[in-house]
Design an enzyme around this catalytic site. Structure first.
Site, PDB file in Angstrom:
ATOM      1  N   LYS A 151       0.909  -1.786   0.270  1.00 48.04           N
ATOM      2  CA  LYS A 151       0.258   0.332  -0.142  1.00 48.04           C
ATOM      3  C   LYS A 151       0.600   1.531  -0.203  1.00 48.04           C
ATOM      4  CE  LYS A 151      -3.977  -2.284   2.363  1.00 48.04           C
ATOM      5  NZ  LYS A 151      -4.978  -1.991   3.743  1.00 48.04           N
ATOM      6  N   TYR A 176     -12.818  -3.017  -3.820  1.00 48.32           N
ATOM      7  CA  TYR A 176     -13.580  -3.039  -1.913  1.00 48.32           C
ATOM      8  C   TYR A 176     -14.733  -2.751  -1.755  1.00 48.32           C
ATOM      9  CZ  TYR A 176      -8.785  -1.957  -0.080  1.00 48.32           C
ATOM     10  OH  TYR A 176      -7.104  -2.461   0.592  1.00 48.32           O
ATOM     11  N   PHE A 206     -15.295   3.351   6.727  1.00 46.57           N
ATOM     12  CA  PHE A 206     -13.895   3.950   6.776  1.00 46.57           C
ATOM     13  C   PHE A 206     -13.438   4.175   5.190  1.00 46.57           C
ATOM     14  CE2 PHE A 206     -14.233  -1.149   7.877  1.00 46.57           C
ATOM     15  CZ  PHE A 206     -13.716  -0.824   6.609  1.00 46.57           C
ATOM     16  N   ARG A 215      -1.253 -14.784   4.367  1.00 43.48           N
ATOM     17  CA  ARG A 215      -2.003 -13.879   4.920  1.00 43.48           C
ATOM     18  C   ARG A 215      -1.664 -13.495   6.548  1.00 43.48           C
ATOM     19  NH1 ARG A 215      -6.686 -10.587   3.967  1.00 43.48           N
ATOM     20  NH2 ARG A 215      -7.781 -10.849   6.169  1.00 43.48           N
ATOM     21  N   THR A 236      -5.516  -7.542  11.040  1.00 47.90           N
ATOM     22  CA  THR A 236      -5.739  -6.117  10.228  1.00 47.90           C
ATOM     23  C   THR A 236      -5.493  -4.834  10.786  1.00 47.90           C
ATOM     24  OG1 THR A 236      -7.702  -6.998   9.461  1.00 47.90           O
ATOM     25  CG2 THR A 236      -7.194  -4.562   9.073  1.00 47.90           C
ATOM     26  N   ARG A 268       2.377  -6.244   9.437  1.00 54.98           N
ATOM     27  CA  ARG A 268       1.769  -5.751  10.473  1.00 54.98           C
ATOM     28  C   ARG A 268       2.681  -4.890  11.626  1.00 54.98           C
ATOM     29  NH1 ARG A 268      -3.610  -7.619   7.600  1.00 54.98           N
ATOM     30  NH2 ARG A 268      -3.865  -5.759   5.666  1.00 54.98           N
ATOM     31  N   ASN A 276      -1.814  -0.474   7.174  1.00 58.82           N
ATOM     32  CA  ASN A 276      -1.218  -1.084   7.792  1.00 58.82           C
ATOM     33  C   ASN A 276      -0.851  -1.845   6.067  1.00 58.82           C
ATOM     34  OD1 ASN A 276      -3.605  -1.923   5.754  1.00 58.82           O
ATOM     35  ND2 ASN A 276      -4.607  -2.260   7.809  1.00 58.82           N
ATOM     36  N   HIS A 300      -2.333  -5.287   1.355  1.00 59.91           N
ATOM     37  CA  HIS A 300      -3.316  -6.073   1.364  1.00 59.91           C
ATOM     38  C   HIS A 300      -3.044  -7.620   0.810  1.00 59.91           C
ATOM     39  CE1 HIS A 300      -7.573  -7.675  -0.776  1.00 59.91           C
ATOM     40  NE2 HIS A 300      -6.611  -7.820  -2.072  1.00 59.91           N
ATOM     41  N   GLU A 324      -9.597 -11.284  -7.167  1.00 56.31           N
ATOM     42  CA  GLU A 324      -8.612 -10.323  -7.463  1.00 56.31           C
ATOM     43  C   GLU A 324      -7.358  -9.545  -8.366  1.00 56.31           C
ATOM     44  OE1 GLU A 324      -7.630  -9.921  -3.610  1.00 56.31           O
ATOM     45  OE2 GLU A 324      -9.491  -9.264  -2.401  1.00 56.31           O
TER      46      GLU A 324
END
Ligand code: IDP
Ligand code: MG
Length: 154
Positions: free
Chosen positions: A9, A49, A57, A85, A91, A102, A112, A115, A126
């Site tokens: 990100k 998203y 948010f 993950r 998260t 993270r 964070n 993704h 995706e």
């Protein structure tokens, strides 16, 4: 073998963490099969998203993700979705365990860093949203046969 979509990100890029984060996945034995560096359009992010559209948010998330470039890639490996993950951590940075991406690099709820697809269905959707099929590169890393044994590969 599974494929998963990973996005480093804007905060990861701006903080110069791109290489360090990618290195963790390489070290683990995950293989990059597609990658691109770009600024994401709000239109693409709205699709990506869509499940979060009603969340408070959401507007801030689309703004954050579109205001600065990201590195997005497809990683391939045995159980790649769950493995990634786990490596990402919870998260919110402040809840994520030390040792996770993270957990080691952030404390924020929105900033964070990364993704990762959360299920095979999400990964398929995706990967197709971010890459054309002909952008996925089939290749074998030189050390591949020393990362997975025959049983891992089924
Ligand atoms: P995930 O990225 O761990 O799968 P999701 O619940 O799918 O988490 O949320 C997507 C993204 O939305 C998060 O990575 C984070 O950037 C942002 N986000 C989620 N919940 C909040 C929140 O409560 N406040 C601010 N941002 C949030
Ligand atoms: Mg998610």
């Amino acid at each position: 073998m599974q494929r998963t979509l990973i996005i480093l990100k804007p905060d990861a890029i701006q903080r110069g963490l791109m290489g360090r984060i990618l290195t963790r996945f390489e070290d683990k034995g995950l293989k990059v099969v597609a990658a691109r560096f770009a600024r994401l359009s709000e239109q693409l992010l709205e699709q990506h998203y869509a499940d979060h559209k009603e969340r408070p948010f959401y507007p801030g998330l689309v703004r954050f993700m579109s205001e600065s470039p990201v590195l997005f890639c497809v990683l391939e490996g045995v159980d790649a979705i769950a493995v990634c993950r786990k490596m990402m951590g919870a998260t919110f940075g402040r809840d994520a365990e030390p040792g996770t991406i993270r957990g080691d690099f952030g404390v924020s709820r929105s900033y964070n860093l990364i993704h990762g697809s959360d299920s095979p269905e999400a990964a398929e959707k995706e990967v197709a949203l971010f890459f054309d099929a002909n952008e996925i590169v089939e290749w074998q890393p030189a050390g591949h046969t020393w990362v997975y044994d025959a049983e891992d590969l089924g």
